[in-house]
Design an enzyme around this catalytic site. Structure first.
Site, PDB file in Angstrom:
ATOM      1  N   ASN A   9       0.941  -1.066  -0.072  1.00  0.00           N
ATOM      2  CA  ASN A   9      -0.095   0.294   0.025  1.00  0.00           C
ATOM      3  C   ASN A   9       1.006   1.115   0.006  1.00  0.00           C
ATOM      4  O   ASN A   9       2.020   1.367   1.182  1.00  0.00           O
ATOM      5  CB  ASN A   9      -0.758   0.376   1.208  1.00  0.00           C
ATOM      6  CG  ASN A   9      -1.776   1.234   1.147  1.00  0.00           C
ATOM      7  OD1 ASN A   9      -1.561   2.659   0.378  1.00  0.00           O
ATOM      8  ND2 ASN A   9      -2.524   1.220   1.961  1.00  0.00           N
ATOM      9  N   ALA A  11       0.788   4.230   0.476  1.00  0.00           N
ATOM     10  CA  ALA A  11      -0.235   5.108   1.523  1.00  0.00           C
ATOM     11  C   ALA A  11       0.605   5.155   3.037  1.00  0.00           C
ATOM     12  O   ALA A  11       0.282   5.665   3.809  1.00  0.00           O
ATOM     13  CB  ALA A  11      -1.232   5.245   1.298  1.00  0.00           C
ATOM     14  N   CYS A  12       0.838   3.860   3.153  1.00  0.00           N
ATOM     15  CA  CYS A  12       1.984   3.154   4.311  1.00  0.00           C
ATOM     16  C   CYS A  12       2.906   3.102   4.257  1.00  0.00           C
ATOM     17  O   CYS A  12       3.922   2.947   2.982  1.00  0.00           O
ATOM     18  CB  CYS A  12       1.212   2.209   4.794  1.00  0.00           C
ATOM     19  SG  CYS A  12       2.002   0.962   6.049  1.00  0.00           S
ATOM     20  N   GLY A  13       3.723   4.334   5.355  1.00  0.00           N
ATOM     21  CA  GLY A  13       4.950   4.413   4.594  1.00  0.00           C
ATOM     22  C   GLY A  13       5.388   3.554   5.357  1.00  0.00           C
ATOM     23  O   GLY A  13       6.933   2.892   5.085  1.00  0.00           O
ATOM     24  N   ARG A  16       6.262   1.055   2.671  1.00  0.00           N
ATOM     25  CA  ARG A  16       6.794   1.582   2.218  1.00  0.00           C
ATOM     26  C   ARG A  16       9.293   1.785   2.152  1.00  0.00           C
ATOM     27  O   ARG A  16       9.178   1.398   0.727  1.00  0.00           O
ATOM     28  CB  ARG A  16       7.008   3.362   1.456  1.00  0.00           C
ATOM     29  CG  ARG A  16       5.674   3.849   0.099  1.00  0.00           C
ATOM     30  CD  ARG A  16       6.053   5.225   0.790  1.00  0.00           C
ATOM     31  NE  ARG A  16       5.696   6.007   1.736  1.00  0.00           N
ATOM     32  CZ  ARG A  16       4.645   6.682   2.760  1.00  0.00           C
ATOM     33  NH1 ARG A  16       3.479   6.212   2.539  1.00  0.00           N
ATOM     34  NH2 ARG A  16       4.482   7.796   3.639  1.00  0.00           N
TER      35      ARG A  16
END
Length: 141
Positions: A9, A11-13, A16
């Site tokens: 995802n 949007a998820c740190g 990432r």
């Protein structure tokens, strides 16, 4: 080339950072944007089995469908929790990484290091600045 897949995802740190650690080992993984292309029932059950966890351990509890569906209650079976994750993929915790050395829910992101067959190629810092890998590619404990 090492075959690695990440259920990601962007949007998820944590997701990432996990993807960046995989890439820091010199591998470009298969990236599955699981909110757009969620796993089917068989795939999800296989991932849960490969991780050696139950469905509840993969369930995100800090998203709106969790409360709305009352999933905190212990009365739900694994099958019912899997059904909820299939209907609401946002309930699937991430990132999940599949490598030749195993399958893991990579929370925290550096958990991926335990299943990466290839060494880190250089220094790595998480997005928050925490140093995880030194300049020689060694994990900082």
């Amino acid at each position: 080339m090492t075959d690695i897949t990440i259920y990601h995802n962007p949007a998820c740190g944590t997701s990432r950072n996990t993807l960046a650690l995989i890439r820091n080992s010199g591998v470009e993984p298969t990236v599955i944007l699981y909110l757009e292309t969620p796993p089917n029932r068989e795939q999800l059950k296989a991932l849960i089995s490969a991780m050696g966890i139950d469905a509840r351990a993969l369930l995100r509890n800090n998203v709106e469908p969790y409360e709305k569906l009352g999933l905190a209650e212990e009365r739900f079976s694994d099958e019912q929790l899997i059904e909820a994750m299939l209907n609401y993929p946002i309930l699937i915790n991430r990132p999940i990484v599949v490598s030749p050395l195993g399958t893991r829910l990579c929370r925290p992101s550096e958990a991926v290091l335990d299943i990466l067959p290839d060494a880190q190629q250089g220094e790595f810092r998480k997005e928050d600045g925490e140093k995880v890998i030194d300049k020689q590619g060694n994990r900082i404990v």
